[in-house]
Design a protein around this motif. Structure first.
Motif, PDB file in Angstrom:
ATOM      1  N   MET A 180      68.469  74.625  53.683  1.00 21.61           N
ATOM      2  CA  MET A 180      68.540  75.653  52.667  1.00 21.61           C
ATOM      3  C   MET A 180      67.369  75.535  51.690  1.00 21.61           C
ATOM      4  SD  MET A 180      70.336  78.106  51.572  1.00 21.61           S
ATOM      5  CE  MET A 180      70.689  79.026  50.155  1.00 21.61           C
ATOM      6  N   MET A 181      67.052  74.330  51.263  1.00 20.46           N
ATOM      7  CA  MET A 181      65.946  74.118  50.331  1.00 20.46           C
ATOM      8  C   MET A 181      64.604  74.450  50.977  1.00 20.46           C
ATOM      9  SD  MET A 181      66.923  73.338  47.378  1.00 20.46           S
ATOM     10  CE  MET A 181      65.612  72.534  46.533  1.00 20.46           C
ATOM     11  N   GLU A 182      64.488  74.182  52.278  1.00 16.43           N
ATOM     12  CA  GLU A 182      63.233  74.488  52.956  1.00 16.43           C
ATOM     13  C   GLU A 182      62.970  75.986  52.934  1.00 16.43           C
ATOM     14  OE1 GLU A 182      65.720  72.873  54.850  1.00 16.43           O
ATOM     15  OE2 GLU A 182      65.031  70.848  54.440  1.00 16.43           O
ATOM     16  N   SER A 183      64.020  76.793  53.109  1.00 17.46           N
ATOM     17  CA  SER A 183      63.881  78.252  53.085  1.00 17.46           C
ATOM     18  C   SER A 183      63.424  78.721  51.708  1.00 17.46           C
ATOM     19  CB  SER A 183      65.210  78.926  53.427  1.00 17.46           C
ATOM     20  OG  SER A 183      65.637  78.565  54.714  1.00 17.46           O
ATOM     21  N   LEU A 184      63.981  78.112  50.649  1.00 20.02           N
ATOM     22  CA  LEU A 184      63.577  78.479  49.307  1.00 20.02           C
ATOM     23  C   LEU A 184      62.114  78.106  49.054  1.00 20.02           C
ATOM     24  CD1 LEU A 184      66.741  77.513  47.239  1.00 20.02           C
ATOM     25  CD2 LEU A 184      65.954  79.799  47.835  1.00 20.02           C
ATOM     26  N   TYR A 185      61.694  76.941  49.553  1.00 21.02           N
ATOM     27  CA  TYR A 185      60.300  76.536  49.397  1.00 21.02           C
ATOM     28  C   TYR A 185      59.372  77.507  50.130  1.00 21.02           C
ATOM     29  CZ  TYR A 185      61.711  72.055  47.400  1.00 21.02           C
ATOM     30  OH  TYR A 185      62.240  71.087  46.598  1.00 21.02           O
ATOM     31  N   ILE A 186      59.756  77.887  51.337  1.00 18.49           N
ATOM     32  CA  ILE A 186      58.934  78.811  52.127  1.00 18.49           C
ATOM     33  C   ILE A 186      58.847  80.166  51.430  1.00 18.49           C
ATOM     34  CG2 ILE A 186      58.798  80.092  54.296  1.00 18.49           C
ATOM     35  CD1 ILE A 186      59.972  77.594  55.663  1.00 18.49           C
ATOM     36  N   ILE A 187      59.981  80.664  50.934  1.00 19.89           N
ATOM     37  CA  ILE A 187      59.998  81.947  50.229  1.00 19.89           C
ATOM     38  C   ILE A 187      59.155  81.850  48.962  1.00 19.89           C
ATOM     39  CG2 ILE A 187      61.464  83.568  48.959  1.00 19.89           C
ATOM     40  CD1 ILE A 187      63.656  83.006  51.052  1.00 19.89           C
ATOM     41  N   GLY A 188      59.252  80.739  48.242  1.00 21.58           N
ATOM     42  CA  GLY A 188      58.454  80.540  47.034  1.00 21.58           C
ATOM     43  C   GLY A 188      56.970  80.525  47.331  1.00 21.58           C
ATOM     44  N   VAL A 189      56.583  79.838  48.404  1.00 21.88           N
ATOM     45  CA  VAL A 189      55.172  79.774  48.777  1.00 21.88           C
ATOM     46  C   VAL A 189      54.663  81.157  49.181  1.00 21.88           C
ATOM     47  CG1 VAL A 189      53.574  78.856  50.508  1.00 21.88           C
ATOM     48  CG2 VAL A 189      55.206  77.332  49.399  1.00 21.88           C
ATOM     49  N   ILE A 190      55.484  81.923  49.896  1.00 21.90           N
ATOM     50  CA  ILE A 190      55.087  83.279  50.305  1.00 21.90           C
ATOM     51  C   ILE A 190      54.906  84.170  49.076  1.00 21.90           C
ATOM     52  CG2 ILE A 190      55.895  85.364  51.491  1.00 21.90           C
ATOM     53  CD1 ILE A 190      57.105  83.522  53.623  1.00 21.90           C
ATOM     54  N   ILE A 191      55.846  84.101  48.137  1.00 20.24           N
ATOM     55  CA  ILE A 191      55.741  84.912  46.914  1.00 20.24           C
ATOM     56  C   ILE A 191      54.512  84.499  46.113  1.00 20.24           C
ATOM     57  CG2 ILE A 191      56.838  85.377  44.687  1.00 20.24           C
ATOM     58  CD1 ILE A 191      59.539  85.301  46.156  1.00 20.24           C
TER      59      ILE A 191
END
Length: 99
Positions: free
Chosen positions: A1-12
């Motif tokens: 779950m945290m990895e998805s948030l990190y990926i979304i944060g990096v994309i944004i």
């Protein structure tokens, strides 16, 4: 779950950086076009000044000015409307001769 948030944060964050770069590029292009326009205007002005007779303008001839005023006054005083002449056509659509 945290990895998805990190990926979304990096994309944004990537999209934000990309938007900032595009805005900066647009501003630099605008400034470059303004500078190019100024330099081009100076170059055209210097070329026109070097051509003899092109940069100078001859004063208006007083006789020509008088004729122009005379024609303008005549046009204002008389407003003659010329009625249009209707020319008949035959059944083929060609102009017919007046009888």
């Amino acid at each position: 779950m945290m990895e998805s948030l990190y990926i979304i944060g990096v994309i944004i964050l990537g999209f934000g950086v990309l938007a900032k770069l595009l805005l900066d590029l647009g501003n630099q292009i605008d400034e470059g076009l303004i500078e190019l326009d100024e330099k081009l205007a100076l170059a055209i002005r210097s070329v026109v000044e070097k051509i003899p007779g092109l940069g100078d303008s001859e004063p208006i001839n007083p006789i020509q000015m008088a004729f122009a005023q005379l024609i303008g006054n005549m046009a204002q005083q008389k407003q003659v409307i010329i009625p249009p002449k209707i020319i008949e056509r035959d059944e083929k659509g060609l102009f017919s001769k007046e009888q």
